[in-house]
Scaffold this motif. Structure first.
Motif, short mmCIF file in Angstrom:
data_model
loop_
_atom_site.label_atom_id
_atom_site.label_comp_id
_atom_site.label_asym_id
_atom_site.label_seq_id
_atom_site.Cartn_x
_atom_site.Cartn_y
_atom_site.Cartn_z
N UNK C 310 0.81 -1.22 0.00
CA UNK C 310 0.00 0.00 0.00
C UNK C 310 0.85 1.27 0.00
N UNK C 311 2.16 1.12 0.16
CA UNK C 311 3.01 2.30 0.35
C UNK C 311 2.95 3.25 -0.85
N UNK C 312 3.09 2.72 -2.04
CA UNK C 312 3.14 3.61 -3.21
C UNK C 312 1.80 4.33 -3.42
N UNK C 313 0.72 3.67 -3.04
CA UNK C 313 -0.60 4.32 -3.19
C UNK C 313 -0.87 5.38 -2.14
N UNK C 314 -0.14 5.31 -1.04
CA UNK C 314 -0.42 6.22 0.07
C UNK C 314 0.67 7.27 0.30
N UNK C 315 1.63 7.28 -0.61
CA UNK C 315 2.72 8.27 -0.49
C UNK C 315 3.04 8.77 -1.90
N UNK C 316 3.81 9.86 -2.01
CA UNK C 316 4.19 10.35 -3.34
C UNK C 316 5.34 9.57 -4.00
N UNK C 317 5.90 8.57 -3.32
CA UNK C 317 7.01 7.81 -3.90
C UNK C 317 6.56 7.07 -5.15
N UNK C 318 7.49 6.99 -6.11
CA UNK C 318 7.15 6.34 -7.39
C UNK C 318 7.65 4.90 -7.44
N UNK C 319 8.77 4.63 -6.78
CA UNK C 319 9.34 3.29 -6.83
C UNK C 319 9.80 2.89 -5.43
#
Lengths: 80, 54, 580
Positions: C310-319
């Motif tokens: 869920x990290x990429x969906x909940x933060x602005x990080x792309x990779x």
């Protein structure tokens, strides 16, 4: 002959158990002394001066700023 | 060699001096004395309990 | 240049040997000693690494250790000074191992492996950070490490550029997201440092009705940090973890043999929710200060694959990148790469995109083992026959022990020491539990899918993160595909997938594709090849023993097929001797 072998095996095991027990007792006594003198005295004196060793109660940010980067190689040989 | 004999005592002393953690001194002295006794007594390391974090 | 990294004495002792910046071997001690999460000095793992490199201890250029023992010892003493006199028993249990082992690392290493040089000590969370970033494909990245505890740090935020890693700030013990998770694991009657993943698997069965209670015991600050209310915990001075106040709030501690009730499931769900919230909060704050698109995760909490998905969906990080052994075993790898790339400044030449770094056995060695023990087996005439026959056996609902090439590094089985079976069979979960794994009913089995087919079946991030190759990410299975995959679809519709490319593992990939020809689905059940309570199998003997002690139908070991039913003389019941 068999009885003698059985007896000595049992005796050896019993002696081993006894030596473990003595080790445990000695460890306990030594660590008791270290805890209540080494730790206890320092702890009591520190608390009298209001010093704390762990942040248990403070409010506000928990961040501890480090800026930890690469150090000279000699510093990595140390245990701290 | 940085870790020749007595590296532990040397590092403990350096640690206390550099980080000003003099409160460690009484404990360190007691532990060193006890440590010598325990190591001589060849006590085995206690197996960690399931909650051993240390 | 050869560098050996070592981690040990807490949990998951391991060793990693690198040569000129590339991994030669990496493996956990538990695989050799058969003691799960073995903490002892990893002499077997080290010896394997040296053997793989064809060298002796004296030939190593540098040895690194994954923490600073004196800093950790100082933290330990600080706990006792703060909590005197309540912490005596904890002090009594902990001290002897410090005196006997943990403060004597240099002499131990020199004595046990014949290395003559000095040992380099790297801070624990720096070793974690390095274990992820320095083997990632990123030239720069933000780094978040979270675990139970290192020396003082439990959580760190950092960043890296080129070879340089900076830990910007950290949260100190006793405030620890990892220890919070472990405390609840203990409260739910599971083993600490062993069964946290079971709590993660239990969570989808519950509702987060205890979420508000968890908000009382962990405060999330505006600046991204968090703090635990230590009135709910006792791990900073006792050998147990939750306090009486915690028990009053969440109910009595579950005994291991007690039935799991809805309350337990709800606690697990609430814990997972709050853990994710804290992680996203930390990651968002990290993005704010670094503005970097790439994120590296490490530390035991990075094994929470539900949160990872869920990290990429909940933060602005792309990779995102997480190395296969994200927990403490991985710090042995981290310290080796940190020495090579950062301390010595050598060019980064390696990206870890597969986890096959452990022991392997030649065809002759395996054949000699089978012949010596008079085991009845067949030999496949070529790879084509092996692949076709294996896929057919799986399609026919047999349970296959798969033992091929180099053993995996990290906690997951990834197609080298795996049990494979048919994911389309609605009864397969029951069959696996009855025959082999004897797991708690709530624990799902995991799928392996070919990389190119992932998006047909999973709602996965784009581009597909490398950690999916290491089974470190959970994604929802597409709604219309769930009925096709009953054995690997968890109760909430998710799957902890492994993705596999042909270039990573040719034979394993081929079996999956062959299975697709038969079933229409390029997915298999992939679960770890081990007897319950034991580590994953390491040698042909372990593999054969595991098959004969469980209900695994066939063992495919290199190019040999061994059927359980053909070897009745070696059958035994592993359930009678389980220690789990």
């Amino acid at each position: 002959m068999n009885n003698a072998v059985v007896f000595f095996k049992g005796f050896k095991q019993g002696f081993r158990n006894f030596s473990h027990l003595i080790t445990d007792i000695v460890n306990f006594v030594l660590l008791f002394i270290v805890y209540f003198t080494g730790i206890g005295i320092v702890s009591i004196i520190s608390k009298l001066f209001g010093k704390h060793f762990m942040d248990l109660k403070s409010s506000g940010s928990s961040w501890v700023v480090r800026k930890l980067k690469k150090r000279p190689i000699e510093e990595y040989y140390r245990l701290f | 060699m940085a870790q020749s004999r007595f590296y532990l005592l040397r590092d403990i002393w350096s640690f206390m001096k550099e980080r000003k953690k003099w409160w460690l001194l009484p404990i360190a002295i007691m532990l060193i004395l006890v440590g010598i006794l325990i190591v001589i007594g060849q006590s085995s390391s206690l197996s960690p309990f399931i909650y051993a974090l240390f | 240049m050869r560098i050996l990294g070592i981690s040990c004495y807490y949990h998951d002792a391991a060793a990693c040997l690198i040569k000129d910046g590339k991994i030669v071997a990496a493996t956990e001690e538990e695989r050799f000693t058969r003691v799960k999460h073995d903490i002892s000095f990893p002499i077997n793992a080290i010896n394997y690494c040296l053997e793989e490199a064809g060298i002796k201890g004296k030939d190593i250029d540098y040895v690194g250790f994954y923490e600073k023992p004196l800093l950790k010892f100082e933290r330990l003493l600080s706990q006792h000074l703060e909590m005197f006199p309540k912490s005596f028993w904890s002090f009594y249990k902990a001290l002897p191992s410090w005196i006997n082992e943990k403060l004597r690392v240099p002499s131990t290493i020199r004595k046990k492996i014949g290395y003559k040089g000095d040992i380099l000590f790297v801070e624990h969370h720096m070793a974690h950070a390095a274990s992820s970033y320095l083997v990632s494909p990123f030239k720069k990245a933000a780094i978040l490490t979270t675990d139970g505890i290192g020396e003082w740090a439990t959580t760190t935020l950092g960043y890296a550029n080129g070879n340089e890693i900076t830990i910007d700030k950290e949260i100190h013990f006793p405030h620890s997201l990892g220890l919070l998770y472990s405390a609840v694991t203990a409260h739910l009657g599971f083993k600490v440092n062993d069964h946290e993943y079971k709590v993660m698997g239990l969570a989808p069965y519950g509702k987060p009705t205890y979420y508000d209670k968890f908000k009382k015991l962990i405060r999330i600050n505006e600046d991204g940090s968090y703090k635990l209310d230590m009135k709910y915990f006792v791990y900073h001075y006792k050998l147990t973890m939750p306090s009486k106040r915690f028990i009053k709030e969440f109910g009595p501690v579950r005994k291991r043999e007690e039935k799991i009730e809805q309350r337990h499931k709800d606690i697990a769900a609430s814990l997972q929710k709050i853990t994710e919230e804290v992680l996203f909060h930390l990651a968002n704050h990290l993005y704010k200060i670094t503005k970097m698109e790439n994120l590296c995760l490490a530390g035991g909490v990075a094994l929470n694959s539900v949160a990872n998905g869920k990290i990429l969906r909940n933060t602005p990080f792309k990779q995102i990148y997480i190395q296969a052994a994200a927990g403490d075993a991985g710090t042995s790898l981290g310290v080796a790469f940190y020495i090579y790339n950062t301390i010595l400044g050598k060019k980064r030449v390696y990206v870890m995109d597969n986890a096959y770094h452990g022991t392997h056995f030649s065809t002759n060695e395996i054949k000699n083992y089978l012949d010596k023990n008079k085991i009845v087996y067949l030999t496949f005439k070529d790879d084509n026959q092996l692949v076709k026959q294996t896929a057919k056996l799986i399609y026919e609902n047999n349970v296959i022990g798969w033992f091929q090439d180099r053993m995996e590094w990290g906690p997951r089985a990834l197609g080298a020491r795996s049990i494979l079976s048919n994911p389309t069979n609605p009864k397969m979960k029951e069959i696996l539990n009855l025959k082999v794994k004897h797991r708690e009913h709530f624990r799902p089995f995991a799928p392996v899918v070919t990389t190119e087919d992932t998006y047909d079946y999973f709602e996965a991030d784009k581009p597909l993160p490398i950690p999916a190759d290491f089974m470190l990410i959970v994604y929802p299975i597409k709604k219309e595909k769930r009925r096709l995959l009953p054995a690997v679809t968890h109760v909430d519709g998710s799957g902890r997938l492994q993705t596999i490319k042909k270039s990573q593992n040719k034979r394993y990939y081929a079996v999956i594709k062959e299975f697709e020809k038969l079933s229409g689905v390029p997915i298999l059940v992939n679960t770890s090849f081990n007897i319950r309570g034991e580590p994953i199998v390491c040698t042909p003997e372990h593999a054969y023993r595991c098959m004969m002690g469980t209900g695994i139908d066939y063992l495919i070991m290199d190019k040999f097929l061994i059927a359980r039913k053909d070897n009745p003389k070696d059958m035994w019941d592993s359930e009678k001797t389980i220690n789990d």
